[in-house]
Design a protein around this motif. Structure first.
Motif, PDB file in Angstrom:
ATOM      1  N   ARG A 195       0.811  -1.216   0.000  1.00  0.00           N
ATOM      2  CA  ARG A 195       0.000   0.000   0.000  1.00  0.00           C
ATOM      3  C   ARG A 195       0.844   1.266   0.000  1.00  0.00           C
ATOM      4  NH1 ARG A 195      -3.571  -0.294   5.035  1.00  0.00           N
ATOM      5  NH2 ARG A 195      -2.165  -1.933   5.765  1.00  0.00           N
ATOM      6  N   GLY A 196       2.171   1.098  -0.043  1.00  0.00           N
ATOM      7  CA  GLY A 196       3.053   2.260  -0.090  1.00  0.00           C
ATOM      8  C   GLY A 196       3.108   3.013   1.214  1.00  0.00           C
ATOM      9  N   ILE A 197       2.896   2.327   2.338  1.00  0.00           N
ATOM     10  CA  ILE A 197       2.885   3.008   3.628  1.00  0.00           C
ATOM     11  C   ILE A 197       4.263   3.020   4.274  1.00  0.00           C
ATOM     12  CG2 ILE A 197       1.969   2.856   5.993  1.00  0.00           C
ATOM     13  CD1 ILE A 197      -0.664   1.968   4.827  1.00  0.00           C
ATOM     14  N   LEU A 198       5.055   1.984   4.086  1.00  0.00           N
ATOM     15  CA  LEU A 198       6.387   1.979   4.692  1.00  0.00           C
ATOM     16  C   LEU A 198       7.378   1.260   3.796  1.00  0.00           C
ATOM     17  CD1 LEU A 198       7.376  -0.961   5.992  1.00  0.00           C
ATOM     18  CD2 LEU A 198       5.738  -0.381   7.752  1.00  0.00           C
ATOM     19  N   HIS A 199       8.633   1.587   4.002  1.00  0.00           N
ATOM     20  CA  HIS A 199       9.726   0.887   3.333  1.00  0.00           C
ATOM     21  C   HIS A 199      10.930   0.922   4.250  1.00  0.00           C
ATOM     22  CE1 HIS A 199      13.135   0.123   0.637  1.00  0.00           C
ATOM     23  NE2 HIS A 199      12.277  -0.618  -0.018  1.00  0.00           N
ATOM     24  N   ILE A 200      11.656  -0.182   4.308  1.00  0.00           N
ATOM     25  CA  ILE A 200      12.842  -0.302   5.152  1.00  0.00           C
ATOM     26  C   ILE A 200      14.079  -0.292   4.275  1.00  0.00           C
ATOM     27  CG2 ILE A 200      14.082  -1.764   6.801  1.00  0.00           C
ATOM     28  CD1 ILE A 200      11.352  -2.886   7.647  1.00  0.00           C
ATOM     29  N   SER A 201      15.033   0.545   4.624  1.00  0.00           N
ATOM     30  CA  SER A 201      16.276   0.647   3.863  1.00  0.00           C
ATOM     31  C   SER A 201      17.471   0.552   4.802  1.00  0.00           C
ATOM     32  CB  SER A 201      16.362   1.982   3.114  1.00  0.00           C
ATOM     33  OG  SER A 201      15.336   2.116   2.166  1.00  0.00           O
ATOM     34  N   GLY A 202      18.539  -0.030   4.296  1.00  0.00           N
ATOM     35  CA  GLY A 202      19.825   0.035   4.972  1.00  0.00           C
ATOM     36  C   GLY A 202      20.615   1.184   4.379  1.00  0.00           C
ATOM     37  N   LEU A 203      21.103   2.082   5.241  1.00  0.00           N
ATOM     38  CA  LEU A 203      21.760   3.296   4.781  1.00  0.00           C
ATOM     39  C   LEU A 203      23.166   3.409   5.361  1.00  0.00           C
ATOM     40  CD1 LEU A 203      18.789   5.798   5.188  1.00  0.00           C
ATOM     41  CD2 LEU A 203      19.549   4.652   3.098  1.00  0.00           C
TER      42      LEU A 203
ATOM     43  N   ALA B 171      24.491  -1.637  -1.358  1.00  0.00           N
ATOM     44  CA  ALA B 171      23.588  -1.268  -2.448  1.00  0.00           C
ATOM     45  C   ALA B 171      22.301  -2.081  -2.389  1.00  0.00           C
ATOM     46  CB  ALA B 171      24.286  -1.451  -3.793  1.00  0.00           C
ATOM     47  N   LEU B 172      22.413  -3.372  -2.102  1.00  0.00           N
ATOM     48  CA  LEU B 172      21.226  -4.215  -1.985  1.00  0.00           C
ATOM     49  C   LEU B 172      20.373  -3.790  -0.798  1.00  0.00           C
ATOM     50  CD1 LEU B 172      19.466  -6.654  -2.657  1.00  0.00           C
ATOM     51  CD2 LEU B 172      21.094  -8.090  -1.391  1.00  0.00           C
ATOM     52  N   LEU B 173      21.008  -3.535   0.345  1.00  0.00           N
ATOM     53  CA  LEU B 173      20.251  -3.139   1.533  1.00  0.00           C
ATOM     54  C   LEU B 173      19.609  -1.776   1.372  1.00  0.00           C
ATOM     55  CD1 LEU B 173      22.708  -4.370   4.314  1.00  0.00           C
ATOM     56  CD2 LEU B 173      20.495  -5.377   3.687  1.00  0.00           C
ATOM     57  N   SER B 174      20.196  -0.918   0.550  1.00  0.00           N
ATOM     58  CA  SER B 174      19.569   0.393   0.324  1.00  0.00           C
ATOM     59  C   SER B 174      18.233   0.235  -0.387  1.00  0.00           C
ATOM     60  CB  SER B 174      20.501   1.296  -0.495  1.00  0.00           C
ATOM     61  OG  SER B 174      20.542   0.899  -1.858  1.00  0.00           O
ATOM     62  N   ARG B 175      18.082  -0.829  -1.171  1.00  0.00           N
ATOM     63  CA  ARG B 175      16.826  -1.089  -1.862  1.00  0.00           C
ATOM     64  C   ARG B 175      15.855  -1.894  -1.014  1.00  0.00           C
ATOM     65  NH1 ARG B 175      20.784  -2.298  -5.691  1.00  0.00           N
ATOM     66  NH2 ARG B 175      20.361  -4.551  -5.553  1.00  0.00           N
TER      67      ARG B 175
ATOM     68  N   LEU C 108      29.547  -3.830  10.434  1.00  0.00           N
ATOM     69  CA  LEU C 108      29.292  -2.478   9.938  1.00  0.00           C
ATOM     70  C   LEU C 108      28.275  -1.752  10.817  1.00  0.00           C
ATOM     71  CD1 LEU C 108      29.227  -3.032   6.070  1.00  0.00           C
ATOM     72  CD2 LEU C 108      31.088  -2.139   7.489  1.00  0.00           C
ATOM     73  N   VAL C 109      27.287  -2.481  11.327  1.00  0.00           N
ATOM     74  CA  VAL C 109      26.333  -1.866  12.250  1.00  0.00           C
ATOM     75  C   VAL C 109      27.040  -1.451  13.533  1.00  0.00           C
ATOM     76  CG1 VAL C 109      24.309  -2.304  13.694  1.00  0.00           C
ATOM     77  CG2 VAL C 109      24.309  -3.020  11.300  1.00  0.00           C
ATOM     78  N   GLU C 110      27.879  -2.330  14.060  1.00  0.00           N
ATOM     79  CA  GLU C 110      28.605  -2.042  15.297  1.00  0.00           C
ATOM     80  C   GLU C 110      29.522  -0.833  15.126  1.00  0.00           C
ATOM     81  OE1 GLU C 110      29.885  -2.316  19.209  1.00  0.00           O
ATOM     82  OE2 GLU C 110      28.216  -3.332  18.216  1.00  0.00           O
ATOM     83  N   ALA C 111      30.118  -0.693  13.951  1.00  0.00           N
ATOM     84  CA  ALA C 111      31.002   0.443  13.677  1.00  0.00           C
ATOM     85  C   ALA C 111      30.245   1.733  13.430  1.00  0.00           C
ATOM     86  CB  ALA C 111      31.889   0.123  12.466  1.00  0.00           C
ATOM     87  N   GLY C 112      28.914   1.653  13.317  1.00  0.00           N
ATOM     88  CA  GLY C 112      28.124   2.845  13.060  1.00  0.00           C
ATOM     89  C   GLY C 112      28.050   3.231  11.601  1.00  0.00           C
ATOM     90  N   VAL C 113      28.625   2.413  10.711  1.00  0.00           N
ATOM     91  CA  VAL C 113      28.629   2.720   9.282  1.00  0.00           C
ATOM     92  C   VAL C 113      27.278   2.397   8.650  1.00  0.00           C
ATOM     93  CG1 VAL C 113      29.662   2.117   7.053  1.00  0.00           C
ATOM     94  CG2 VAL C 113      31.112   2.425   9.074  1.00  0.00           C
ATOM     95  N   LEU C 114      26.675   1.284   9.053  1.00  0.00           N
ATOM     96  CA  LEU C 114      25.402   0.842   8.500  1.00  0.00           C
ATOM     97  C   LEU C 114      24.302   1.002   9.548  1.00  0.00           C
ATOM     98  CD1 LEU C 114      23.603  -0.695   6.412  1.00  0.00           C
ATOM     99  CD2 LEU C 114      24.459  -2.826   7.431  1.00  0.00           C
ATOM    100  N   TYR C 115      23.215   1.608   9.142  1.00  0.00           N
ATOM    101  CA  TYR C 115      22.043   1.673  10.003  1.00  0.00           C
ATOM    102  C   TYR C 115      20.811   1.454   9.141  1.00  0.00           C
ATOM    103  CZ  TYR C 115      21.170   6.442   8.292  1.00  0.00           C
ATOM    104  OH  TYR C 115      20.911   7.540   7.500  1.00  0.00           O
ATOM    105  N   PHE C 116      19.694   1.188   9.791  1.00  0.00           N
ATOM    106  CA  PHE C 116      18.456   0.890   9.074  1.00  0.00           C
ATOM    107  C   PHE C 116      17.410   1.939   9.419  1.00  0.00           C
ATOM    108  CE2 PHE C 116      20.787  -3.033   9.361  1.00  0.00           C
ATOM    109  CZ  PHE C 116      20.666  -3.556   8.085  1.00  0.00           C
ATOM    110  N   ASP C 117      16.683   2.365   8.405  1.00  0.00           N
ATOM    111  CA  ASP C 117      15.701   3.423   8.595  1.00  0.00           C
ATOM    112  C   ASP C 117      14.396   3.024   7.930  1.00  0.00           C
ATOM    113  OD1 ASP C 117      14.705   5.801   9.522  1.00  0.00           O
ATOM    114  OD2 ASP C 117      16.208   7.055   8.546  1.00  0.00           O
ATOM    115  N   LEU C 118      13.313   3.585   8.431  1.00  0.00           N
ATOM    116  CA  LEU C 118      11.983   3.336   7.873  1.00  0.00           C
ATOM    117  C   LEU C 118      11.446   4.615   7.267  1.00  0.00           C
ATOM    118  CD1 LEU C 118      12.297   1.002  10.085  1.00  0.00           C
ATOM    119  CD2 LEU C 118       9.802   0.928  10.052  1.00  0.00           C
TER     120      LEU C 118
END
Length: 346
Positions: A55-63, A197-201, A228-238
Motif C-alpha cells: 500500500r506504499g505506507i512503509l519501506h525499510i532501507s539500509g543506509l 547497495a542491496l540493503l539500500s533497496r 558495519l552496524v557495530e562500527a556505526g557505518v550501516l544503520y536501518f531506517d523506515l
C-alpha cells in the motif's frame, strides 16, 4: 476484518501499529520473533508487512552513515525561481547521496539533506553542481554537528505494547545519534558496497540474497553486516507515507537558541512526540527539527504549547512541506512511497 486479513484501509489498525513499532525497534527482526512477542503467527506478521509495503505506507532501507567514514551530513536550504522549484526538487531526489527532499509551502524553496561519502562528493554538490544551477537563487548549508536521540523513534507506537512486550523487543537499533565509529575512517570493499547497495533497496534482504550478490556465504554476510552496524557505518531506517497513516502536516523548524541553552532545548524538542528528527547545526540557526502533526491545529499547539514552554529559544521559523519528494531513501508519490532508486556505488 480478522487479524489475519489484509487491510486496505490507509489508517493503521492496532495490530499494524504494534508491528510497525517492532520494525522501528529492530527493522530486521525475524517475523517469527515479532509474532511471538505480539501473540500472533509469523504468517500474520509477514502478511501485514507485505500489505504495508504494497500500500506504499512503509519501506525499510539500509543506509550508510558517512560520519564514521570521515564525512559529515548537511542540511541544505535552496531558494529557487518559482517556475523551476518543482524541477529542482525532482532532480535532487534522484541523487543517491541526497535524502529528505521537500518543497516548502513558500513554493519556491527546497530543502534536503546531503550525506556525501567523501569530501569530493561534498564539494561536487556544494561548490559545483548547485552554484551552477540556473534555478538556484540562494544556497544555505547547515552542517549537522550533533543529532539529539529520540526517547522513542517516530511514530512512537510503543505505548500500545505491554511493558513485557517492549522489554522483549529491546531498545531501538535505528538511532544514529553521533555514533562512536572506528578510530580511523573505514575502507569499504567492493563486496561491502554490493551488500550496501542491496540493503539500500531492501533493508530486510535475506542473508542468502546478500550472499548471492557479494559472493560471500550467508554466515559471512551476517557477520559483516553486524560489524558495519557495530562500527556505526550501516544503520536501518523506515520511510513512511504519513498521509496514509492519518497525518496531514509535516514541517521543519529552524530555531535559534542561546548557546548555553542549545543542548537543553534540543533534548527537550527531541522528547516531544511529534518530533521525528532534531539536530544542532552550524549556520544562522543552530537547531533544526522535523515534526509530524495530524493537522494545522495540531501544528499550532506544538508551536505555542510545546515550544512555547521552553526557555532559551530566541527565534523560530516554521516551514511546512508542500510536498515531499524523497525521504531517507524512498521516492514519494502524491501520498505513498513510490519506489526506491538504486544506490550508486562509489
Amino acid at each position: 476484518m480478522t487479524v489475519d486479513g489484509v487491510h486496505e484501509s490507509s489508517v493503521l489498525d492496532p495490530l499494524d501499529r504494534r508491528i510497525v513499532h517492532g520494525l522501528v525497534t529492530d527493522p530486521r527482526i525475524p517475523f517469527a520473533k515479532l509474532g511471538a512477542v505480539l501473540g500472533v503467527s509469523e504468517q500474520t506478521v509477514a502478511r501485514r508487512y507485505r500489505s504495508l509495503r504494497g500500500r506504499g505506507i512503509l519501506h525499510i532501507s539500509g543506509l550508510v552513515n558517512a560520519v564514521p567514514l570521515g564525512s559529515t551530513r548537511w542540511m541544505l536550504r535552496l531558494g529557487s525561481t518559482p517556475d523551476k522549484a518543482l524541477r529542482l526538487a525532482e532532480s535532487l531526489a534522484r541523487l543517491p547521496d541526497v535524502s529528505w527532499v521537500a518543497l516548502l509551502a513558500t513554493g519556491s524553496e527546497v530543502t534536503c539533506v546531503s550525506r556525501p561519502r567523501t569530501a569530493e562528493q561534498r564539494d561536487a554538490l556544494l561548490l559545483n553542481v548547485l552554484p551552477r544551477a540556473s534555478q538556484v537563487t540562494r544556497l544555505n548549508a547547515y552542517e549537522i554537528i550533533h543529532r539529539f536521540p529520540l526517547e522513542e523513534e517516530w511514530p512512537r507506537f510503543g505505548g500500545l505494547l505491554t511493558a513485557e512486550q517492549r522489554a522483549a523487543l529491546g531498545s531501538s537499533t535505528r538511532s544514529i545519534a553521533d555514533p562512536v565509529g572506528p578510530d580511523e575512517p573505514m575502507d569499504l570493499s567492493a563486496a561491502d558496497e554490493a551488500m550496501l547497495a542491496l540493503l539500500s533497496r531492501d533493508g530486510r534482504a535475506s542473508y542468502a540474497r546478500i550472499a548471492a550478490e557479494t559472493g560471500w556465504s550467508p554466515t559471512r554476510a551476517a557477520r559483516r553486516m553486524a560489524e558495519l552496524v557495530e562500527a556505526g557505518v550501516l544503520y536501518f531506517d523506515l520511510d513512511f507515507a504519513i498521509e496514509r497513516m492519518g497525518y496531514a502536516v509535516r514541517a521543519s523548524l529552524w530555531l535559534r537558541t542561546r548557546p548555553a541553552d542549545l543542548h537543553a532545548v534540543g533534548t527537550a524538542v527531541a522528547a516531544f512526540p511529534e518530533t521525528a528528527f532534531a539536530a544542532a547545526t552550524t549556520g544562522a540557526t543552530n537547531l533544526i527539527a522535523s515534526i509530524v502533526c495530524r493537522d494545522t491545529a495540531h501544528l499550532y499547539r506544538y508551536v505555542t504549547e510545546r515550544l512555547g514552554s521552553l526557555d532559551g529559544i530566541t527565534d523560530v521559523e516554521v516551514t511546512p512541506s508542500l510536498r515531499v519528494f524523497k525521504q531517507a531513501q524512498a521516492l514519494m508519490g502524491a501520498d505513498r512511497i513510490a519506489l526506491v532508486p538504486p544506490e550508486r556505488r562509489s
